[in-house]
Scaffold this motif. Structure first.
Motif, PDB file in Angstrom:
ATOM      1  N   ASP A 160      13.133   1.953  25.379  1.00  0.00           N
ATOM      2  CA  ASP A 160      11.980   1.091  24.677  1.00  0.00           C
ATOM      3  C   ASP A 160      12.176   1.309  23.394  1.00  0.00           C
ATOM      4  OD1 ASP A 160      10.450   0.493  26.845  1.00  0.00           O
ATOM      5  OD2 ASP A 160       9.283   2.095  26.719  1.00  0.00           O
ATOM      6  N   LEU A 161      13.172   2.344  23.025  1.00  0.00           N
ATOM      7  CA  LEU A 161      13.549   2.457  21.626  1.00  0.00           C
ATOM      8  C   LEU A 161      14.548   1.825  21.128  1.00  0.00           C
ATOM      9  CD1 LEU A 161      13.633   6.483  21.303  1.00  0.00           C
ATOM     10  CD2 LEU A 161      11.609   4.797  20.636  1.00  0.00           C
ATOM     11  N   LYS A 162      15.030   0.901  21.827  1.00  0.00           N
ATOM     12  CA  LYS A 162      16.360   0.022  21.587  1.00  0.00           C
ATOM     13  C   LYS A 162      15.923  -1.346  20.593  1.00  0.00           C
ATOM     14  CE  LYS A 162      19.200   1.462  25.266  1.00  0.00           C
ATOM     15  NZ  LYS A 162      20.130   1.200  26.630  1.00  0.00           N
ATOM     16  N   ALA A 163      16.383  -1.224  19.331  1.00  0.00           N
ATOM     17  CA  ALA A 163      15.565  -2.225  18.552  1.00  0.00           C
ATOM     18  C   ALA A 163      16.937  -3.355  18.506  1.00  0.00           C
ATOM     19  CB  ALA A 163      15.451  -1.749  17.059  1.00  0.00           C
ATOM     20  N   THR A 164      18.185  -2.998  18.765  1.00  0.00           N
ATOM     21  CA  THR A 164      19.099  -3.923  18.863  1.00  0.00           C
ATOM     22  C   THR A 164      19.510  -4.332  19.991  1.00  0.00           C
ATOM     23  OG1 THR A 164      20.898  -2.257  18.581  1.00  0.00           O
ATOM     24  CG2 THR A 164      19.752  -2.771  16.602  1.00  0.00           C
ATOM     25  N   SER A 165      20.547  -5.211  20.199  1.00  0.00           N
ATOM     26  CA  SER A 165      21.162  -5.646  21.397  1.00  0.00           C
ATOM     27  C   SER A 165      22.185  -4.718  21.914  1.00  0.00           C
ATOM     28  CB  SER A 165      21.605  -7.227  21.371  1.00  0.00           C
ATOM     29  OG  SER A 165      22.764  -7.339  20.422  1.00  0.00           O
ATOM     30  N   ASP A 166      22.656  -3.624  21.241  1.00  0.00           N
ATOM     31  CA  ASP A 166      23.638  -2.937  21.700  1.00  0.00           C
ATOM     32  C   ASP A 166      23.360  -2.122  22.888  1.00  0.00           C
ATOM     33  OD1 ASP A 166      23.545  -3.303  18.626  1.00  0.00           O
ATOM     34  OD2 ASP A 166      25.107  -1.783  18.415  1.00  0.00           O
ATOM     35  N   VAL A 167      24.219  -1.960  23.617  1.00  0.00           N
ATOM     36  CA  VAL A 167      23.969  -1.116  24.814  1.00  0.00           C
ATOM     37  C   VAL A 167      24.186   0.217  24.507  1.00  0.00           C
ATOM     38  CG1 VAL A 167      25.057  -0.916  27.105  1.00  0.00           C
ATOM     39  CG2 VAL A 167      24.543  -3.280  26.336  1.00  0.00           C
ATOM     40  N   ALA A 168      25.311   0.550  23.798  1.00  0.00           N
ATOM     41  CA  ALA A 168      25.345   2.037  23.300  1.00  0.00           C
ATOM     42  C   ALA A 168      24.510   2.021  22.078  1.00  0.00           C
ATOM     43  CB  ALA A 168      26.686   2.141  22.988  1.00  0.00           C
ATOM     44  N   PRO A 169      23.699   3.042  21.901  1.00  0.00           N
ATOM     45  CA  PRO A 169      22.934   3.209  20.846  1.00  0.00           C
ATOM     46  C   PRO A 169      23.794   3.483  19.623  1.00  0.00           C
ATOM     47  CG  PRO A 169      22.104   4.615  22.551  1.00  0.00           C
ATOM     48  CD  PRO A 169      23.216   4.224  23.025  1.00  0.00           C
TER      49      PRO A 169
ATOM     50  N   LEU B 108      24.696   4.716  15.745  1.00  0.00           N
ATOM     51  CA  LEU B 108      24.405   5.947  14.927  1.00  0.00           C
ATOM     52  C   LEU B 108      23.650   5.734  13.528  1.00  0.00           C
ATOM     53  CD1 LEU B 108      25.179   8.818  14.110  1.00  0.00           C
ATOM     54  CD2 LEU B 108      27.320   8.246  13.353  1.00  0.00           C
ATOM     55  N   HIS B 109      22.680   6.253  13.377  1.00  0.00           N
ATOM     56  CA  HIS B 109      21.785   6.050  12.193  1.00  0.00           C
ATOM     57  C   HIS B 109      22.225   7.363  11.159  1.00  0.00           C
ATOM     58  CE1 HIS B 109      19.243   2.891  13.839  1.00  0.00           C
ATOM     59  NE2 HIS B 109      19.345   3.534  14.681  1.00  0.00           N
ATOM     60  N   VAL B 110      22.769   6.895  10.190  1.00  0.00           N
ATOM     61  CA  VAL B 110      22.899   8.001   8.978  1.00  0.00           C
ATOM     62  C   VAL B 110      22.061   8.177   8.174  1.00  0.00           C
ATOM     63  CG1 VAL B 110      25.421   7.825   9.728  1.00  0.00           C
ATOM     64  CG2 VAL B 110      24.435   6.587   7.845  1.00  0.00           C
TER      65      VAL B 110
ATOM     66  N   SER C  36      14.122  12.250   7.122  1.00  0.00           N
ATOM     67  CA  SER C  36      14.750  12.971   8.416  1.00  0.00           C
ATOM     68  C   SER C  36      14.599  14.596   8.631  1.00  0.00           C
ATOM     69  CB  SER C  36      16.386  12.853   8.400  1.00  0.00           C
ATOM     70  OG  SER C  36      16.804  13.525   7.283  1.00  0.00           O
ATOM     71  N   ARG C  37      13.957  15.095   7.687  1.00  0.00           N
ATOM     72  CA  ARG C  37      13.374  16.550   7.833  1.00  0.00           C
ATOM     73  C   ARG C  37      12.170  16.271   8.673  1.00  0.00           C
ATOM     74  NH1 ARG C  37      10.557  19.510   4.490  1.00  0.00           N
ATOM     75  NH2 ARG C  37      11.543  18.451   2.660  1.00  0.00           N
ATOM     76  N   HIS C  38      11.712  15.316   9.029  1.00  0.00           N
ATOM     77  CA  HIS C  38      10.439  15.202   9.947  1.00  0.00           C
ATOM     78  C   HIS C  38      11.107  14.479  11.014  1.00  0.00           C
ATOM     79  CE1 HIS C  38       6.738  12.858  10.907  1.00  0.00           C
ATOM     80  NE2 HIS C  38       6.657  13.810  11.730  1.00  0.00           N
ATOM     81  N   THR C  39      11.361  13.259  11.076  1.00  0.00           N
ATOM     82  CA  THR C  39      11.960  12.576  12.293  1.00  0.00           C
ATOM     83  C   THR C  39      13.214  11.732  11.712  1.00  0.00           C
ATOM     84  OG1 THR C  39      10.494  10.655  11.999  1.00  0.00           O
ATOM     85  CG2 THR C  39       9.627  12.702  13.435  1.00  0.00           C
ATOM     86  N   ALA C  40      13.939  11.242  12.668  1.00  0.00           N
ATOM     87  CA  ALA C  40      14.981  10.480  12.442  1.00  0.00           C
ATOM     88  C   ALA C  40      15.404   9.579  13.744  1.00  0.00           C
ATOM     89  CB  ALA C  40      16.221  10.909  11.907  1.00  0.00           C
ATOM     90  N   PRO C  41      15.894   8.434  13.651  1.00  0.00           N
ATOM     91  CA  PRO C  41      16.110   7.402  14.886  1.00  0.00           C
ATOM     92  C   PRO C  41      17.011   8.153  15.925  1.00  0.00           C
ATOM     93  CG  PRO C  41      16.391   6.047  12.953  1.00  0.00           C
ATOM     94  CD  PRO C  41      16.225   7.582  12.560  1.00  0.00           C
ATOM     95  N   SER C  42      18.017   8.941  15.648  1.00  0.00           N
ATOM     96  CA  SER C  42      18.831   9.406  16.376  1.00  0.00           C
ATOM     97  C   SER C  42      18.226  10.694  17.215  1.00  0.00           C
ATOM     98  CB  SER C  42      20.079   9.813  16.088  1.00  0.00           C
ATOM     99  OG  SER C  42      20.923   8.545  15.721  1.00  0.00           O
ATOM    100  N   SER C  43      17.743  11.477  16.347  1.00  0.00           N
ATOM    101  CA  SER C  43      17.064  12.708  16.914  1.00  0.00           C
ATOM    102  C   SER C  43      15.928  12.595  17.670  1.00  0.00           C
ATOM    103  CB  SER C  43      16.471  13.685  15.886  1.00  0.00           C
ATOM    104  OG  SER C  43      15.789  13.263  14.967  1.00  0.00           O
TER     105      SER C  43
ATOM    106  N   GLU D 244      25.002  14.814  15.266  1.00  0.00           N
ATOM    107  CA  GLU D 244      24.654  15.610  16.281  1.00  0.00           C
ATOM    108  C   GLU D 244      23.830  15.241  17.218  1.00  0.00           C
ATOM    109  OE1 GLU D 244      26.721  17.888  13.250  1.00  0.00           O
ATOM    110  OE2 GLU D 244      24.994  16.717  13.214  1.00  0.00           O
ATOM    111  N   SER D 245      22.829  14.528  16.670  1.00  0.00           N
ATOM    112  CA  SER D 245      21.930  13.916  17.488  1.00  0.00           C
ATOM    113  C   SER D 245      22.227  12.767  18.200  1.00  0.00           C
ATOM    114  CB  SER D 245      20.537  13.322  16.759  1.00  0.00           C
ATOM    115  OG  SER D 245      20.089  14.474  16.030  1.00  0.00           O
ATOM    116  N   TRP D 246      23.334  12.084  17.716  1.00  0.00           N
ATOM    117  CA  TRP D 246      23.767  10.846  18.502  1.00  0.00           C
ATOM    118  C   TRP D 246      24.698  11.444  19.452  1.00  0.00           C
ATOM    119  CZ3 TRP D 246      28.951   9.285  18.721  1.00  0.00           C
ATOM    120  CH2 TRP D 246      29.296   7.842  19.431  1.00  0.00           C
ATOM    121  N   LEU D 247      25.494  12.415  19.025  1.00  0.00           N
ATOM    122  CA  LEU D 247      26.436  12.963  20.174  1.00  0.00           C
ATOM    123  C   LEU D 247      25.689  13.438  21.481  1.00  0.00           C
ATOM    124  CD1 LEU D 247      29.169  14.965  17.874  1.00  0.00           C
ATOM    125  CD2 LEU D 247      29.390  12.911  19.279  1.00  0.00           C
TER     126      LEU D 247
END
Length: 395
Positions: free
Chosen positions: A18-27, A29-31, A61-68, A241-244
């Protein structure tokens, strides 16, 4: 099919769909560390009125970020509780101590880093330390039992339900460090844990390339309090690290199952050789080097509860006690497939002369973290090492 009815293996792949906002199969990396506010002034919610417990709109991102957020979304069904991620396992433990602020902590042997964190916490608090096996009467409301199971570095296990009953009978809390019992092997919440910690660097990461800590709890007020305090402690995971971590969780069940099966086979082989009276060559080679082996699978008297607590396997880490310190020191350098390194949980097998990183353990102890290689190859590597070590001792 409802995803909540799916197995953990399926949830590890699809919990974040449900978090996939793009058509990418592999999520992707948001930096980015900061995120634009809503463009419509009518949609702006001042911080005084915002619900910071949600991840609906990323701000900083100290609160939330897409990858975490994605990582925590996948971890939640795997851990059987909502969770928060941290920069490392010790960062997660520190956050738990700060939030729970127990008057007493009942803790036993185990990872020396946990004791280091507790010592730092004592500098700023009046927390007293009690032995893990202290009488229940020594505990009071608001105290904490810190239970590590399986145990570092031996891979031996404790009865979670027993310590949960002990803690709750006195109004105390139970924190379980389940790093050595990742999802698929152990669910501490089933046996009464109040909060569960993982050093996600190990099995959740599984590739020796990321630092991560996790706290999970079904107590909503605890989760919200921990989330708020994490903003100010600043101990969040980085974007990379979150993406990994997301990448790693996709194969968690496959890795842990193989690692645990491999460890079980190696332990049975070593234990059989150690206790053999047949006088075969393998047994004699092992006996010349190995004093004893420690692993949860060898806790035969505990199997009535242990098979229920860990029905899918007893963990991929075990300890070898060499007969002499010099043997423990030399053996890792005689192996090819086992890398001599600290840490554990990666796809590659590791062995560590534990004295290299932990001054509290016996100098004859070797910690073995079993990977996903063919177990027969690992067995052959150990046998070659034992033989070469025997020759060196005779020379």
């Amino acid at each position: 099919m409802k995803l909540t009815q799916a197995t953990q293996a399926t949830q590890a792949i699809h919990a974040d769909d449900d978090l996939k906002a793009t058509s990418d199969v592999a999520p992707p990396l948001h930096v980015s560390t900061t995120f634009r506010y809503a463009g419509d002034p009518e949609d702006l919610v001042p911080i005084a009125h915002a619900d910071i417990s949600t991840n609906e709109a990323h701000v900083y991102s100290r609160h939330t970020a897409p990858s975490s957020t994605r990582l925590e979304t996948i971890l939640t069904p795997l851990l059987k509780a909502p969770c928060l991620t941290y920069a490392s396992g010790l960062a997660a433990l520190h956050a738990a101590y700060v939030y729970l602020n127990p008057g007493r902590v009942s803790i036993g042997e185990g990872y020396h880093g946990s004791h280091g964190v507790l010592a730092i916490h004592q500098k700023l608090s009046a927390t007293h330390i009690l032995p893990l096996h202290c009488p229940a009467s020594d505990l009071h409301a608001g105290d904490l039992i810190h239970l590590e199971t399986p145990l570092n570095p031996t891979g031996e296990a404790y009865n979670i339900a027993e310590y949960a009953d002990k803690a709750h009978s006195r109004g105390a809390m139970l924190l379980v460090d389940s790093t050595f019992g990742p999802p698929g092997l152990q669910d501490p919440f089933e046996w009464g844990a109040d909060i569960v910690m993982h050093s996600g660097t190990k099995y959740l990461g599984g590739h020796s390339d990321m630092l991560c800590g996790v706290l999970a709890t079904n107590r909503k007020e605890w989760l919200e309090g921990l989330r708020t305090e994490r903003m100010f402690l600043g101990s969040v995971m980085g974007n990379m690290e979150s993406w990994l971590g997301v990448r790693s969780l996709r194969t968690l069940e496959l890795r842990v199952k193989r690692q645990s099966e491999n460890a079980g086979k190696l332990v049975r082989w070593l234990d059989t050789c150690k206790n053999s009276d047949s006088g075969g060559e393998e047994a004699e080679v092992v006996k010349r080097v190995v004093e004893r082996i420690q692993h949860a699978s060898l806790q035969h008297e505990d199997m009535p509860w242990l098979k229920q607590q860990m029905p899918q396997g007893f963990g991929p880490v075990f300890a070898i006690w060499a007969k002499e310190e010099s043997m423990a020191r030399q053996l890792p350098s005689l192996l090819t497939l086992f890398h001599h390194a600290t840490s554990l949980g990666g796809v590659e097998s590791l062995i560590e002369w534990r004295s290299m990183s932990d001054a509290t353990v016996d100098s004859r102890v070797l910690r073995v973290s079993v990977g996903v290689e063919d177990w027969e190859d690992l067995k052959a590597d150990l046998m070659r090492g034992f033989k070469n070590l025997g020759r060196k001792q005779e020379a």
